[in-house]
Motif scaffolding. Structure first.
Motif, PDB file in Angstrom:
ATOM      1  N   ALA A  33     -10.186   8.635  -0.830  1.00 24.10           N
ATOM      2  CA  ALA A  33      -9.388   7.766   0.020  1.00 24.10           C
ATOM      3  C   ALA A  33      -8.253   8.603   0.606  1.00 24.10           C
ATOM      4  N   ILE A  34      -7.914   8.325   1.849  1.00 22.66           N
ATOM      5  CA  ILE A  34      -6.883   9.094   2.549  1.00 22.66           C
ATOM      6  C   ILE A  34      -5.767   8.162   2.990  1.00 22.66           C
ATOM      7  N   GLY A  42      16.929  10.935   5.849  1.00 17.73           N
ATOM      8  CA  GLY A  42      17.771  10.216   4.909  1.00 17.73           C
ATOM      9  C   GLY A  42      17.079   9.110   4.141  1.00 17.73           C
ATOM     10  N   LYS A  43      15.785   8.980   4.314  1.00 17.21           N
ATOM     11  CA  LYS A  43      15.053   7.907   3.630  1.00 17.21           C
ATOM     12  C   LYS A  43      13.945   8.485   2.752  1.00 17.21           C
ATOM     13  N   GLU A  44      13.457   7.667   1.835  1.00 16.20           N
ATOM     14  CA  GLU A  44      12.359   8.080   0.980  1.00 16.20           C
ATOM     15  C   GLU A  44      11.032   8.020   1.752  1.00 16.20           C
ATOM     16  N   ARG A  45      10.087   8.815   1.267  1.00  7.08           N
ATOM     17  CA  ARG A  45       8.767   8.783   1.868  1.00  7.08           C
ATOM     18  C   ARG A  45       8.112   7.439   1.557  1.00  7.08           C
ATOM     19  N   GLU A  46       7.500   6.823   2.554  1.00 11.17           N
ATOM     20  CA  GLU A  46       6.891   5.514   2.377  1.00 11.17           C
ATOM     21  C   GLU A  46       5.447   5.519   2.870  1.00 11.17           C
ATOM     22  N   GLY A  47       4.647   4.641   2.257  1.00 15.61           N
ATOM     23  CA  GLY A  47       3.261   4.521   2.666  1.00 15.61           C
ATOM     24  C   GLY A  47       3.132   3.768   3.973  1.00 15.61           C
ATOM     25  N   VAL A  48       2.215   4.217   4.809  1.00 19.27           N
ATOM     26  CA  VAL A  48       1.980   3.603   6.120  1.00 19.27           C
ATOM     27  C   VAL A  48       0.606   2.944   6.179  1.00 19.27           C
ATOM     28  N   SER A  49      -0.419   3.733   5.901  1.00 16.39           N
ATOM     29  CA  SER A  49      -1.793   3.235   6.030  1.00 16.39           C
ATOM     30  C   SER A  49      -2.697   3.976   5.062  1.00 16.39           C
ATOM     31  N   PRO A 102      -8.845   4.883  -5.413  1.00 16.49           N
ATOM     32  CA  PRO A 102      -8.596   4.057  -4.221  1.00 16.49           C
ATOM     33  C   PRO A 102      -7.408   3.109  -4.346  1.00 16.49           C
ATOM     34  N   SER A 103      -7.183   2.564  -5.552  1.00 15.65           N
ATOM     35  CA  SER A 103      -6.099   1.593  -5.717  1.00 15.65           C
ATOM     36  C   SER A 103      -4.739   2.218  -5.444  1.00 15.65           C
ATOM     37  N   VAL A 104      -4.589   3.479  -5.795  1.00 17.93           N
ATOM     38  CA  VAL A 104      -3.327   4.185  -5.528  1.00 17.93           C
ATOM     39  C   VAL A 104      -3.069   4.238  -4.036  1.00 17.93           C
ATOM     40  N   CYS A 105      -4.093   4.572  -3.308  1.00 16.94           N
ATOM     41  CA  CYS A 105      -3.953   4.679  -1.854  1.00 16.94           C
ATOM     42  C   CYS A 105      -3.731   3.306  -1.234  1.00 16.94           C
ATOM     43  N   MET A 106      -4.538   2.323  -1.634  1.00 16.55           N
ATOM     44  CA  MET A 106      -4.448   0.992  -1.032  1.00 16.55           C
ATOM     45  C   MET A 106      -3.109   0.319  -1.337  1.00 16.55           C
ATOM     46  N   LEU A 108      -0.463   1.955  -1.201  1.00 20.22           N
ATOM     47  CA  LEU A 108       0.450   2.764  -0.389  1.00 20.22           C
ATOM     48  C   LEU A 108       1.533   3.417  -1.238  1.00 20.22           C
ATOM     49  N   GLN A 109       1.112   3.857  -2.439  1.00 18.70           N
ATOM     50  CA  GLN A 109       2.019   4.535  -3.350  1.00 18.70           C
ATOM     51  C   GLN A 109       1.808   6.040  -3.251  1.00 18.70           C
ATOM     52  N   ARG A 110       2.886   6.779  -3.054  1.00 23.35           N
ATOM     53  CA  ARG A 110       2.727   8.223  -2.892  1.00 23.35           C
ATOM     54  C   ARG A 110       2.424   8.927  -4.208  1.00 23.35           C
ATOM     55  N   GLY A 111       2.844   8.338  -5.336  1.00 20.56           N
ATOM     56  CA  GLY A 111       2.523   8.922  -6.630  1.00 20.56           C
ATOM     57  C   GLY A 111       1.023   8.841  -6.861  1.00 20.56           C
ATOM     58  N   GLY A 112       0.402   9.910  -7.294  1.00 16.28           N
ATOM     59  CA  GLY A 112      -1.027   9.923  -7.519  1.00 16.28           C
ATOM     60  C   GLY A 112      -1.813  10.432  -6.339  1.00 16.28           C
TER      61      GLY A 112
END
Length: 126
Positions: A33-34, A42-49, A102-106, A108-112
């Motif tokens: 999964a990608i 100034g902000k934390e990295r966040e999941g987009v898609s 896949p659950s980590v990606c879905m 949108l968590q950057r850890g893992g």
């Protein structure tokens, strides 16, 4: 060498569009999964898609739903992020990463997530 390389960033006016690409090499891309992530100053990295290994499932952050579309071409080892109706708050460095979970990606968590690229800068400004 295991890596992903992002491209397609640039300067665009509000309301404009860009398509980002994430090219992978050195690992079995079609099993992973990608995800696309972004980090504004100034902000934390966040999941987009996120997109599943087959491309059959996707998820988008609420902030980009209806504007961004993620897709993949496993024959080209590439994932795309089509960004439409861009807003100034979309300005950030955009990164892609891969995971066998896949659950980590879905979620949108950057850890893992693994195999992070160096990112591509998207600037939305008039």
């Amino acid at each position: 060498q295991l890596q992903t390389v992002e491209s397609g960033g640039g300067l665009v006016q509000p309301g404009g569009s860009l398509r980002l690409s994430c090219a992978a090499s050195g690992f079995s891309f079609h099993y992973y999964a990608i995800g696309w992530f972004r980090q504004a100053p100034g902000k934390e990295r966040e999941g987009v898609s996120c997109i599943s290994s087959s491309g059959g499932s996707t998820n988008h952050a609420d902030s980009v739903k209806g504007r961004f579309t993620i897709s993949r071409d496993n024959a080209k080892n590439t994932v795309y992020l089509q960004m439409n109706s861009l807003k100034p708050e979309d300005t950030a460095i955009y990164y892609c990463a891969a995971t066998l979970t896949p659950s980590v990606c879905m979620d949108l968590q950057r850890g893992g997530m693994n195999y992070w690229g160096k990112g591509t800068l998207v600037t939305v400004s008039s």
